[in-house]
Design a protein around this motif. Structure first.
Motif, PDB file in Angstrom:
ATOM      1  N   HIS A  55      38.827  38.720  37.240  1.00 35.67           N
ATOM      2  CA  HIS A  55      39.951  38.976  36.157  1.00 35.67           C
ATOM      3  C   HIS A  55      39.870  40.546  35.907  1.00 35.67           C
ATOM      4  O   HIS A  55      40.829  40.968  35.315  1.00 35.67           O
ATOM      5  CB  HIS A  55      39.604  38.186  34.886  1.00 35.67           C
ATOM      6  CG  HIS A  55      40.408  38.251  33.723  1.00 35.67           C
ATOM      7  ND1 HIS A  55      41.873  38.043  33.998  1.00 35.67           N
ATOM      8  CD2 HIS A  55      40.247  38.756  32.618  1.00 35.67           C
ATOM      9  CE1 HIS A  55      42.381  38.303  32.748  1.00 35.67           C
ATOM     10  NE2 HIS A  55      41.494  38.844  31.843  1.00 35.67           N
ATOM     11  N   ASP A  56      38.701  41.265  35.716  1.00 31.56           N
ATOM     12  CA  ASP A  56      38.534  42.644  35.464  1.00 31.56           C
ATOM     13  C   ASP A  56      38.877  43.643  36.363  1.00 31.56           C
ATOM     14  O   ASP A  56      38.774  44.804  36.192  1.00 31.56           O
ATOM     15  CB  ASP A  56      37.135  42.852  34.754  1.00 31.56           C
ATOM     16  CG  ASP A  56      35.916  42.606  36.052  1.00 31.56           C
ATOM     17  OD1 ASP A  56      36.455  42.564  37.182  1.00 31.56           O
ATOM     18  OD2 ASP A  56      34.840  42.830  35.656  1.00 31.56           O
ATOM     19  N   PHE A  57      39.465  43.248  37.556  1.00 31.01           N
ATOM     20  CA  PHE A  57      39.855  43.990  38.630  1.00 31.01           C
ATOM     21  C   PHE A  57      38.776  44.379  39.518  1.00 31.01           C
ATOM     22  O   PHE A  57      39.159  45.306  40.432  1.00 31.01           O
ATOM     23  CB  PHE A  57      40.810  45.225  37.911  1.00 31.01           C
ATOM     24  CG  PHE A  57      42.290  44.789  37.881  1.00 31.01           C
ATOM     25  CD1 PHE A  57      42.811  43.733  37.406  1.00 31.01           C
ATOM     26  CD2 PHE A  57      43.260  45.660  38.235  1.00 31.01           C
ATOM     27  CE1 PHE A  57      43.979  43.415  37.114  1.00 31.01           C
ATOM     28  CE2 PHE A  57      44.542  45.735  37.815  1.00 31.01           C
ATOM     29  CZ  PHE A  57      44.891  44.358  37.288  1.00 31.01           C
ATOM     30  N   THR A  58      37.585  43.939  39.471  1.00 33.45           N
ATOM     31  CA  THR A  58      36.702  44.542  40.465  1.00 33.45           C
ATOM     32  C   THR A  58      36.832  43.527  41.546  1.00 33.45           C
ATOM     33  O   THR A  58      37.217  42.426  41.436  1.00 33.45           O
ATOM     34  CB  THR A  58      35.285  44.223  39.717  1.00 33.45           C
ATOM     35  OG1 THR A  58      35.071  42.834  39.422  1.00 33.45           O
ATOM     36  CG2 THR A  58      35.105  45.050  38.462  1.00 33.45           C
ATOM     37  N   GLU A  59      36.368  44.055  42.730  1.00 33.28           N
ATOM     38  CA  GLU A  59      36.881  43.116  44.054  1.00 33.28           C
ATOM     39  C   GLU A  59      35.589  42.098  44.059  1.00 33.28           C
ATOM     40  O   GLU A  59      34.546  42.273  44.067  1.00 33.28           O
ATOM     41  CB  GLU A  59      36.680  44.191  45.235  1.00 33.28           C
ATOM     42  CG  GLU A  59      37.977  44.837  45.447  1.00 33.28           C
ATOM     43  CD  GLU A  59      37.974  45.733  46.801  1.00 33.28           C
ATOM     44  OE1 GLU A  59      37.264  45.260  47.487  1.00 33.28           O
ATOM     45  OE2 GLU A  59      38.866  46.428  47.118  1.00 33.28           O
ATOM     46  N   LEU A  60      36.073  40.844  44.657  1.00 35.18           N
ATOM     47  CA  LEU A  60      35.234  40.118  44.930  1.00 35.18           C
ATOM     48  C   LEU A  60      35.069  39.977  46.449  1.00 35.18           C
ATOM     49  O   LEU A  60      33.990  39.430  46.872  1.00 35.18           O
ATOM     50  CB  LEU A  60      35.637  38.470  44.663  1.00 35.18           C
ATOM     51  CG  LEU A  60      35.435  38.063  43.045  1.00 35.18           C
ATOM     52  CD1 LEU A  60      36.218  36.688  42.996  1.00 35.18           C
ATOM     53  CD2 LEU A  60      34.003  37.742  42.906  1.00 35.18           C
ATOM     54  N   GLY A  61      35.934  40.331  47.300  1.00 37.38           N
ATOM     55  CA  GLY A  61      35.927  40.207  48.575  1.00 37.38           C
ATOM     56  C   GLY A  61      37.250  39.895  49.305  1.00 37.38           C
ATOM     57  O   GLY A  61      38.312  40.137  48.703  1.00 37.38           O
ATOM     58  N   ASN A  62      37.294  39.737  50.417  1.00 38.86           N
ATOM     59  CA  ASN A  62      38.502  39.275  51.169  1.00 38.86           C
ATOM     60  C   ASN A  62      38.807  37.723  51.038  1.00 38.86           C
ATOM     61  O   ASN A  62      37.686  37.001  51.252  1.00 38.86           O
ATOM     62  CB  ASN A  62      38.149  39.571  52.634  1.00 38.86           C
ATOM     63  CG  ASN A  62      38.268  41.206  52.855  1.00 38.86           C
ATOM     64  OD1 ASN A  62      38.932  41.966  51.927  1.00 38.86           O
ATOM     65  ND2 ASN A  62      38.007  41.517  54.062  1.00 38.86           N
ATOM     66  N   ALA A  63      39.846  37.382  50.769  1.00 36.91           N
ATOM     67  CA  ALA A  63      40.128  35.738  50.839  1.00 36.91           C
ATOM     68  C   ALA A  63      40.659  35.653  52.274  1.00 36.91           C
ATOM     69  O   ALA A  63      40.050  34.780  52.876  1.00 36.91           O
ATOM     70  CB  ALA A  63      41.618  35.581  50.221  1.00 36.91           C
ATOM     71  N   VAL A  64      41.176  36.661  53.168  1.00 39.46           N
ATOM     72  CA  VAL A  64      41.410  36.616  54.617  1.00 39.46           C
ATOM     73  C   VAL A  64      41.182  38.105  54.971  1.00 39.46           C
ATOM     74  O   VAL A  64      41.915  38.898  54.511  1.00 39.46           O
ATOM     75  CB  VAL A  64      42.854  36.139  54.783  1.00 39.46           C
ATOM     76  CG1 VAL A  64      43.167  35.932  56.174  1.00 39.46           C
ATOM     77  CG2 VAL A  64      43.117  34.623  54.149  1.00 39.46           C
TER      78      VAL A  64
END
Length: 471
Positions: free
Chosen positions: A179-188
């Motif tokens: 939500h804070d615009f930090t990356e979690l990674g790739n969905a695909v």
């Protein structure tokens, strides 16, 4: 008397414009100067918690400033209250975030709302969050992985995770942000289909992309643990029509051939023979307010088929069944807008109570307003069904699982398992059955691990679900 009655009925049809229970109400807004022109403009719409309507433009500036040496064009969103009055903060020309001011020179690629109702504005190469109450910038996201080209409309789940990708034919990742615009990674990690919009289920486990130019319709991905496990393709929605019958098992193998469960079909792209072949080319996809229906804007008629182009189509997310269409095909740049017409849909949004729908049109460059009638409900649970197919258990399974279903009427029942290429793996039921609840076991011992689809057919009507075999 009979002629008068027929004329009266015809008049009602002409003046009410009801599609699947959505009734055309009015043209809410048309960008000035685009009333009779293919302006290719409207490209984003969202409704904030205050009920205000946000409207984004692609190829037509919302404002400009003339300087001594140049003219500066702005493409920031306009904002209207529900009565159609433009707010004082509109159009939004600049956003200041962390002390840096960005002028919105770049075309709008899509609008969405985050879990708090703030606006997510996608432009080429960036995603902004805008405070819906003040119009001020809150966050900005850029990605070297996605690049600087056109980006998709963002998808948002109930936890606030944001999904974003690039509109490209050549491949690229679909990113997940907190939500804070930090990356979690790739969905695909890499996806090669052109998709102007992303949508995600409330729990974040199911991801949908709309693919244009390749005829794959809406592509459905799934992850059991969003942000940890990557999403994998599961199936498609609305990808093939033969004489109006949807079959999600058909696989696109070349420009002229598709292979299905029962037959191989040669494509007639001239539409001169029957059965004709057609594709869903969704310029936009949006999940409705109840989370059970996905709306797809089929593109211009000349890019699709002669019967189904330029309309919005509503699909049941669970079964892939087409529920109804919205609008009449219309794509003549020399004519003014016709009530209820769809030329090239690019976005849908709803009021908080779900009773008002706003559609934008890329060709007509307008917002149209639609009202829900008593005949429609986006909650698919209100659609009368005479049978139910339930999730298999256990799932995932190894090597056996049980598939339950119920039927309310006697009829011919088929329960068939397919692999993800559409090949029939097992026929569990193919006979007439009486009303009741049933369970059938599927044994995958002789089959490869992976995702399978099981489909229940009751007197020609179908429901399907997915199951995962893991050794």
């Amino acid at each position: 008397m009979r002629k008068l009655l027929i004329f009266s009925l015809f008049l009602v049809v002409l003046t009410t414009f009801v599609f699947g229970g959505w009734e055309f109400e009015s043209v809410f807004y048309t960008e000035p100067g685009t009333e009779i022109t293919n302006a290719y403009g409207a490209h984003g719409i969202a409704v904030d918690p205050a009920g205000n309507i946000w409207f984004g433009m692609y190829n037509y500036p919302t404002d400009s400033t003339v300087t001594a040496t140049d003219t500066i064009y702005y493409y920031g969103p306009r904002v209207f209250d529900p009565s159609g009055t433009e707010l004082s903060m509109s159009p939004i020309k600049m956003l200041t975030i962390d002390g840096v001011t960005d002028t919105l020179f770049s075309s709008c690629r899509g609008l969405a709302t985050d879990k708090d109702g703030n606006i997510l504005l996608t432009v080429s190469g960036a995603l902004y969050r805008i405070n819906y109450q003040t119009g001020e910038g809150m966050n900005k996201y850029v990605s070297t992985d996605i690049g600087t080209g056109s980006w998709t409309k963002a998808g948002v789940d109930a936890e606030g995770r944001i999904f974003i990708a690039k509109v490209v034919p050549g491949g690229g990742p679909i990113k997940i942000l907190n939500h804070d615009f930090t990356e979690l990674g790739n969905a695909v990690s890499s996806w090669s289909q052109i998709c102007r919009a992303l949508q995600v289920s409330a729990d974040g486990k199911d991801l949908y992309t709309g693919s244009t130019w390749n005829g794959k319709g809406i592509i459905h991905f799934h992850s059991d643990i969003p942000g940890v496990l990557e999403y994998t393709p599961v199936d498609t929605i609305g990808n093939r029509y033969i004489e109006g019958v949807l079959d999600t098992t058909w696989i696109y193998t070349s420009d002229t051939t598709i292979v299905g469960t029962d037959t191989t079909i040669t494509i007639d792209t001239t539409f001169t023979t029957e059965p004709y072949y057609s594709v869903l080319w969704p310029e936009d996809i949006t999940i409705g307010p109840e989370g059970k229906v996905i709306y797809a804007a089929n593109t211009q008629g000349e890019w699709s088929d002669k019967y189904r182009g330029s309309r919005w189509l509503a699909f049941d997310l669970e079964t892939g069944e087409e529920l109804y269409t919205i609008g009449t095909p219309e794509f003549d740049p020399e004519k003014p807008y016709v009530n209820g017409a769809i030329w090239n849909g690019r976005g849908a949004a709803w009021s908080a109570d779900g009773n008002t729908m706003y559609l934008i049109d890329f060709g007509y460059c307008n917002i149209t307003k639609w009202s829900k009638t008593a005949a429609v409900d986006d909650n698919v649970g209100n659609i009368v069904r005479t049978f139910s197919l339930y999730q298999n258990f256990p799932n995932p399974f190894n090597p056996t699982t049980t598939i339950p279903f119920t039927i309310e009427n006697s009829g011919l029942i088929k329960l068939i398992v397919y692999d993800m290429l559409g090949h029939e793996v097992a026929t569990l039921v193919n006979k007439k059955m009486n009303p009741g609840s049933y369970k059938f076991e599927f044994d995958a011992t002789q089959h490869a691990t992976g995702m399978y689809i099981y489909r229940l057919t009751v007197d020609g009507k179908q429901m399907a679900k997915k199951m995962l075999y893991v050794k």
